[in-house]
Motif scaffolding. Structure first.
Motif, PDB file in Angstrom:
ATOM      1  N   PHE A  26      31.853 -45.328  18.840  1.00 60.37           N
ATOM      2  CA  PHE A  26      33.305 -45.469  18.729  1.00 60.37           C
ATOM      3  C   PHE A  26      33.954 -44.103  18.612  1.00 60.37           C
ATOM      4  O   PHE A  26      33.297 -43.116  18.305  1.00 60.37           O
ATOM      5  CB  PHE A  26      33.696 -46.357  17.533  1.00 60.37           C
ATOM      6  CG  PHE A  26      33.516 -45.690  16.195  1.00 60.37           C
ATOM      7  CD1 PHE A  26      34.592 -45.079  15.575  1.00 60.37           C
ATOM      8  CD2 PHE A  26      32.294 -45.681  15.561  1.00 60.37           C
ATOM      9  CE1 PHE A  26      34.437 -44.460  14.348  1.00 60.37           C
ATOM     10  CE2 PHE A  26      32.135 -45.067  14.339  1.00 60.37           C
ATOM     11  CZ  PHE A  26      33.211 -44.461  13.731  1.00 60.37           C
ATOM     12  N   LEU A  31      37.516 -49.170  17.118  1.00 56.37           N
ATOM     13  CA  LEU A  31      36.794 -50.038  18.048  1.00 56.37           C
ATOM     14  C   LEU A  31      37.772 -50.809  18.927  1.00 56.37           C
ATOM     15  O   LEU A  31      38.840 -51.209  18.470  1.00 56.37           O
ATOM     16  CB  LEU A  31      35.947 -51.062  17.279  1.00 56.37           C
ATOM     17  CG  LEU A  31      34.723 -50.544  16.530  1.00 56.37           C
ATOM     18  CD1 LEU A  31      34.096 -51.677  15.737  1.00 56.37           C
ATOM     19  CD2 LEU A  31      33.709 -49.939  17.477  1.00 56.37           C
ATOM     20  N   GLU A  79      34.822 -55.031  21.486  1.00 54.10           N
ATOM     21  CA  GLU A  79      33.657 -54.485  20.774  1.00 54.10           C
ATOM     22  C   GLU A  79      33.627 -54.997  19.330  1.00 54.10           C
ATOM     23  O   GLU A  79      32.570 -55.364  18.817  1.00 54.10           O
ATOM     24  CB  GLU A  79      33.678 -52.954  20.791  1.00 54.10           C
ATOM     25  CG  GLU A  79      32.534 -52.304  20.033  1.00 54.10           C
ATOM     26  CD  GLU A  79      31.163 -52.524  20.667  1.00 54.10           C
ATOM     27  OE1 GLU A  79      30.154 -52.289  19.976  1.00 54.10           O
ATOM     28  OE2 GLU A  79      31.082 -52.922  21.842  1.00 54.10           O
ATOM     29  N   ALA A  80      34.782 -55.051  18.673  1.00 53.00           N
ATOM     30  CA  ALA A  80      34.852 -55.568  17.307  1.00 53.00           C
ATOM     31  C   ALA A  80      34.442 -57.028  17.262  1.00 53.00           C
ATOM     32  O   ALA A  80      33.697 -57.450  16.370  1.00 53.00           O
ATOM     33  CB  ALA A  80      36.259 -55.386  16.749  1.00 53.00           C
ATOM     34  N   SER A  81      34.893 -57.818  18.221  1.00 51.83           N
ATOM     35  CA  SER A  81      34.543 -59.229  18.294  1.00 51.83           C
ATOM     36  C   SER A  81      33.043 -59.410  18.535  1.00 51.83           C
ATOM     37  O   SER A  81      32.407 -60.261  17.915  1.00 51.83           O
ATOM     38  CB  SER A  81      35.340 -59.898  19.414  1.00 51.83           C
ATOM     39  OG  SER A  81      34.936 -61.221  19.576  1.00 51.83           O
ATOM     40  N   ARG A  99      30.654 -57.261  17.751  1.00 52.76           N
ATOM     41  CA  ARG A  99      29.924 -56.853  16.541  1.00 52.76           C
ATOM     42  C   ARG A  99      30.045 -57.906  15.440  1.00 52.76           C
ATOM     43  O   ARG A  99      29.118 -58.123  14.675  1.00 52.76           O
ATOM     44  CB  ARG A  99      30.428 -55.505  16.033  1.00 52.76           C
ATOM     45  CG  ARG A  99      29.988 -54.361  16.926  1.00 52.76           C
ATOM     46  CD  ARG A  99      30.394 -53.036  16.355  1.00 52.76           C
ATOM     47  NE  ARG A  99      30.106 -51.951  17.279  1.00 52.76           N
ATOM     48  CZ  ARG A  99      30.062 -50.685  16.948  1.00 52.76           C
ATOM     49  NH1 ARG A  99      30.320 -50.317  15.704  1.00 52.76           N
ATOM     50  NH2 ARG A  99      29.795 -49.763  17.845  1.00 52.76           N
ATOM     51  N   LEU A 100      31.205 -58.546  15.349  1.00 55.72           N
ATOM     52  CA  LEU A 100      31.392 -59.614  14.376  1.00 55.72           C
ATOM     53  C   LEU A 100      30.438 -60.765  14.672  1.00 55.72           C
ATOM     54  O   LEU A 100      29.828 -61.328  13.756  1.00 55.72           O
ATOM     55  CB  LEU A 100      32.844 -60.100  14.395  1.00 55.72           C
ATOM     56  CG  LEU A 100      33.204 -61.197  13.402  1.00 55.72           C
ATOM     57  CD1 LEU A 100      32.998 -60.716  11.971  1.00 55.72           C
ATOM     58  CD2 LEU A 100      34.644 -61.618  13.609  1.00 55.72           C
TER      59      LEU A 100
END
Length: 110
Positions: A20, A26, A30-32, A34-35
C-alpha cells in the motif's frame, strides 16, 4: 538470510511489503479482499473470571501466604492473643484490597 520482523522495518519497507501507499491508503477493493481473507481486526472477548475465583486467587499471593502462616504459628503458640487477632485481619484486608483492584482490572479488560 534472516527475515526481518515487522517492527524491525522502516515505514517505506513495511508499506512496500504490505502493498500500500501510506499517503493513499488501501484501495476499497483491496480493503474488501483483505477483510474477506483475514477477517475483522478485533480482539476476542476472552474468558471472564467469576468474583469468587478472583477472591480465591488472592490467596495465591506470597505475602498473603506468609501472613496466613504467621497466623497459624500464632495460633499454635496461643500466648500472643494480639497476633492471633491481628494476623487474620491483615490477611483478610490484604486479600480484599487485591480483590478490589483485580476486579477493577477485570472490568476494564476487553
Amino acid at each position: 538470510m534472516e527475515q526481518k520482523q515487522w517492527y524491525q522495518m522502516d515505514s517505506s519497507e513495511l508499506s512496500e511489503r504490505l502493498g500500500f501507499v501510506p499517503e493513499q491508503g488501501l484501495a476499497a477493493s483491496e480493503a474488501s479482499e483483505r477483510l474477506t481473507r483475514f477477517g475483522r481486526n478485533e480482539l476476542s472477548e476472552g474468558k471472564r473470571i467469576s468474583p469468587l475465583a478472583l477472591l480465591l486467587n488472592q490467596f495465591k499471593d506470597f505475602m498473603v501466604l506468609v501472613l496466613v502462616g504467621a497466623t497459624l504459628i500464632s495460633a499454635c503458640s496461643a500466648s500472643i492473643w494480639t497476633h492471633l487477632r491481628l494476623s487474620p485481619s491483615l490477611s483478610l484486608m490484604g486479600c480484599l484490597v487485591l480483590y478490589r483492584s483485580s476486579g477493577r482490572s477485570a472490568r476494564c479488560a476487553p
